[in-house]
Design an enzyme around this catalytic site. Structure first.
Site, PDB file in Angstrom:
ATOM      1  N   GLU A 177     -27.380 -28.690 -46.569  1.00 42.34           N
ATOM      2  CA  GLU A 177     -28.350 -27.684 -46.997  1.00 42.34           C
ATOM      3  C   GLU A 177     -28.989 -28.050 -48.340  1.00 42.34           C
ATOM      4  OE1 GLU A 177     -29.407 -24.568 -45.411  1.00 42.34           O
ATOM      5  OE2 GLU A 177     -30.850 -25.260 -46.889  1.00 42.34           O
ATOM      6  N   ASP A 237     -32.949 -29.260 -49.162  1.00 41.82           N
ATOM      7  CA  ASP A 237     -33.769 -28.453 -50.079  1.00 41.82           C
ATOM      8  C   ASP A 237     -34.335 -29.341 -51.189  1.00 41.82           C
ATOM      9  OD1 ASP A 237     -33.087 -26.216 -48.611  1.00 41.82           O
ATOM     10  OD2 ASP A 237     -31.619 -25.450 -50.039  1.00 41.82           O
ATOM     11  N   SER A 255     -34.633 -23.535 -43.134  1.00 42.31           N
ATOM     12  CA  SER A 255     -34.181 -24.147 -44.388  1.00 42.31           C
ATOM     13  C   SER A 255     -35.170 -25.172 -44.897  1.00 42.31           C
ATOM     14  CB  SER A 255     -32.878 -24.907 -44.146  1.00 42.31           C
ATOM     15  OG  SER A 255     -31.790 -24.096 -44.369  1.00 42.31           O
TER      16      SER A 255
END
Ligand SMILES: *[C@@H]1O[C@H](CO)[C@@H](O)[C@H](O)[C@H]1NC(C)=O
Ligand SMILES: *[C@@H]1O[C@H](CO)[C@@H](O)[C@H](O)[C@H]1NC(C)=O
Ligand SMILES: *[C@@H]1O[C@H](CO)[C@@H](O)[C@H](O)[C@H]1NC(C)=O
Ligand SMILES: *[C@@H]1O[C@H](CO)[C@@H](O)[C@H](O)[C@H]1NC(C)=O
Ligand SMILES: *[C@@H]1O[C@H](CO)[C@@H](O)[C@H](O)[C@H]1NC(C)=O
Ligand SMILES: CC(=O)N[C@H]1CO[C@H](CO)[C@@H](O)[C@@H]1O
Length: 690
Positions: free
Chosen positions: A307, A311, A607
């Protein structure tokens, strides 16, 4: 248990209380919880937070519109932190009333009661048996399927003269901890080798099996020929006409919220080397440790789940040389505060809104039965610094790729948190959240349903399960879009929907079981919030204009959520037709090739979309800064007012829970919102605003 019965059975403490005071029911759970266990040990120390009713909150929406609506003469005139605090501080009378009641019980000294800096909370620790007397209730442990314990009560009472000054008491009807941090949903699905497998050879794209170059692709530059199966920063810039970034202004550093999951420098460096050559490979974010959060970690660390890597991959590669700030929130999961904490945003909001104090007061942690964390935390992996009671500067833009089902959280709790987000908007911050990856469902397995859908006595896992914080009308919820393998960046995208299992079976690599079987951009209607005025016309057009009359969702039964959302699923309804719709906007969320644990894999999900949209707002803020203007802040009203600055997405849907979900349409829809960025049009528009 009624207040009077409880008083009778706890006579010892009743003496200390004013029995003549009349009490009223303050909050009551509408449905009983299935995993209620034994009574909480009376000696267990419970950190109680009393949310004080703040003044002027009803004016918050108008105030936010005043500085965020493009037609307002005060557009862009954001308020300072101090101005916001003083507007919304509870009246002195509120603080005094609640404090005097606590002191009058004879159980506390003045110094036991902590009043938070933004004046919204009183915190006090007490044994469970005292809390039970004060609130006329009984506290029980609740066990989740994962074996965690959380505490709460089914109803509680307050003196009449106090009740009107209190929003809610926590833990109360709101359990101490709805989610275990490490189980919190991370919005990305990996299509790649399962963890722990030997490192795979470095694939060279295009390697999508059976993929043929789409018509017209051969006339594109080589690095734009396979964007339909391998999205890269170059593809994203081409899709949205984003120019090369060139500015680095300290006030425009972009923020990312991360918790538990942590990036690995090796992984993001590999991404830059391979897919964003304009970014020096050793580029790193600034890390702000919120209450002991740590990053980066080694590539092979179990906390490197991808994650944070993705990002950072996306935000840095779109805005470099601008810098990126990671808010790494909270102590490690095995430290006492982490495994048993509640809704995942509170500690972050506290830390950036000047009211963050005494971390242990926020979660349900404890000295005796494993409840209360102490700082410095001596447990292995615990936070060893002094108790943090300070504030961090919040970046102008923050992207959050985490979320949970709205239904996990009681409405007053959510309303209160959402109001905090409103206050950040008033100060000129843009808060973005990924809208979820399972269409109209929540995270698979949530609410005890395999798909993450809701049930009633007559409906088994067929009711849609909206996301939080997407449902908060002060946040910008970002959905995901995709290209199909036979398309190029010259084509219009569709809503992101993908069967990752099917891809993995074809490639022979990656997980093939739930939750990978079905991915679709998250969208729908909140059960707690009604459409804000800036969105009302868009939602109403989607639900009732002639042009949508043939869409499949129109045949679905629906309900109108009541004030406490206790009628979800009424009359066989599947969704709340009177709710705030989400997402607001969208951006690409499919086929991002990247590195996790130094191994290449392909990622899907909202995401990806949220940091992309956050990067776009950051670039726009930079251009506004150059001409002496302030940040955009809360962007939704301006976008709904002028949706032509976005590319409308009109193909695709977000099914789940055994039905069709919602379909895209011309204009706003609860699948892709208003659409994806058209950077040149956004730039022209936002430079034209004051
Ligand atoms: C990371 O990769 C290494 C080397 O391939 C492997 O030994 C290790 O198990 C992986 N770690 C995780 C958490 O997948
Ligand atoms: C934290 O995790 C580490 C490694 O996973 C373990 O050795 C340690 O005992 C854990 N600490 C606590 C307090 O659970
Ligand atoms: C609900 O559906 C699930 C999965 O289809 C099934 O396992 C379960 O038994 C059903 N429950 C009821 C009460 O029908
Ligand atoms: C996804 O693909 C797998 C493998 O082809 C198939 O078994 C499964 O039914 C598909 N799931 C959905 C939701 O379409
Ligand atoms: C529209 O979406 C469907 C899947 O819902 C997809 O198969 C099709 O290729 C898309 N068409 C276009 C033109 O994007
Ligand atoms: C009070 C409480 O909820 N304690 C739990 C915290 O989490 C650990 C690990 O999941 C449990 O063992 C405790 O019971």
């Amino acid at each position: 248990m009624l207040w009077h019965q409880l008083l009778a059975s706890t006579a010892l403490f009743a003496c200390a209380l004013s029995v003549s005071t009349s009490h009223v029911l303050h909050e009551k759970r509408s449905v009983s919880l299935p995993h209620k266990r034994q009574r909480v040990d009376g000696e267990a120390i419970v950190p109680i937070r009393i949310g004080l009713r703040q003044s002027n909150l009803h004016t918050g929406y108008e105030r936010l519109m005043d500085v965020s609506h493009p037609k307002s003469k005060n557009y862009g005139k954001h308020l300072s932190k101090e101005e916001v605090h003083s507007i919304f501080a509870p009246a002195d009378e509120t603080v005094e009333t609640v404090k005097n009641w606590l002191l009058g019980s004879g159980l506390f000294d003045e110094s036991d009661i902590i009043h938070y800096e933004n004046k919204g909370w009183l915190a006090v620790e007490m044994p469970a048996k005292h809390a039970e007397i004060l609130f006329g209730t009984e506290y029980f442990e609740h066990e989740t399927t994962q074996g965690e314990v959380r505490i709460g009560c089914d109803e509680y009472y307050l003196p009449t003269h106090v009740s009107s000054h209190v929003d809610f008491i926590k833990p109360g009807v709101k359990l101490s901890a709805p989610l275990k941090r490490r189980q919190m949903e991370k919005r990305s699905g990996v299509w790649g080798p399962p963890r722990g497998n030997p490192r795979l050879p470095h694939f060279k794209p295009p390697y999508y099996p059976g993929w043929n170059m789409p018509p017209g692709a051969d006339s594109l530059p080589v690095d734009l020929q396979n964007c339909g199966v391998n999205i890269t920063p170059t593809c994203i810039k081409a899709l949205y006409d984003i120019p090369p970034a060139y500015l680095n202004q300290p006030e425009n550093a972009m923020g990312l919220y991360e918790t538990y999951d942590a990036f690995s420098q090796q992984d993001i460096s590999l991404f830059f080397e391979n897919f964003a050559k304009n970014v020096p490979a050793n580029t790193k974010p600034n890390v702000i440790s919120v209450d002991g959060g740590t990053s980066p970690v080694a590539p092979s660390d179990p906390r490197n789940g991808g994650e944070s890597d993705i990002d950072l991959d996306l935000s840095i590669s779109l805005i470099y040389p601008q810098s990126v700030t990671v808010y790494q929130v909270d102590d490690l999961p095995n430290s006492s505060g982490e495994t048993n904490t509640s809704g995942f945003l509170n500690t972050f909001l506290d830390s950036v809104d000047g009211s963050y104090c005494d971390y242990t007061a926020f979660g349900i942690t404890g000295d005796s039965p494993g409840i209360d964390a102490e700082y410095p935390d001596s447990l292995p992996g615990g936070y060893t610094g002094q108790l943090e009671c300070g504030t961090y500067q919040l970046t102008r833009v923050v992207s959050i790729s985490y979320g949970e089902a709205e239904v996990y959280l009681p409405k007053p709790y959510v309303e209160r948190q959402c109001d905090e987000i409103m206050k950040l908007g008033l100060q000129g911050h843009s808060i973005l959240v990924a809208s979820g990856d399972y269409g109209v469902a929540g995270y698979p397995g949530s609410n005890g349903d395999a798909e993450g859908c809701l049930s009633t006595a007559t409906q088994n896992g067929t009711i849609y399960n909206p996301d939080y914080p997407s449902g908060c009308p002060y946040i910008t919820a970002v959905g995901a879009t995709r290209l199909y393998p036979d398309q190029t960046v010259k084509d219009t995208e569709s809503a992101m929907q993908v069967n990752i299992t099917a891809f993995n079976l074809v490639t022979g690599v990656g997980p093939t079981s739930l939750p990978y079987e079905f991915f679709a951009t998250g969208g729908g209607f909140s059960n707690y919030f009604t459409p804000p005025s800036y969105q009302a016309a868009a939602v109403s057009a989607y639900l009732s204009s002639p042009s949508t009359s043939s869409l499949a969702f129109q045949s679905l039964p629906y309900y109108i959520a009541n004030a406490d959302a206790s009628n979800i699923g009424q009359n066989g309804g599947l969704y709340n037709r009177a709710g705030r719709g989400y997402p607001d906007v969208s951006a690409n969320g499919a086929f991002l090739l990247t590195f996790v644990n130094e191994t290449e894999g392909t990622f899907f999900g909202t995401s990806l979309a949220s940091p992309i949209f956050g990067a776009v707002i950051t670039l726009l803020n930079e251009e506004r800064t150059l001409v002496g203007k302030g940040p955009i802040g809360f962007i939704n009203p301006a976008l709904y007012e002028n949706p032509s600055v976005l590319n409308d997405i009109t193909n695709g849907s977000n099914p789940n829970c055994g039905s069709q979900g919602f379909q895209t349409s011309k204009g706003w829809d609860p699948v892709t919102g208003l659409g994806t960025p058209n950077y040149p049009r956004m730039l022209e528009y936002f430079l034209s605003l004051p």
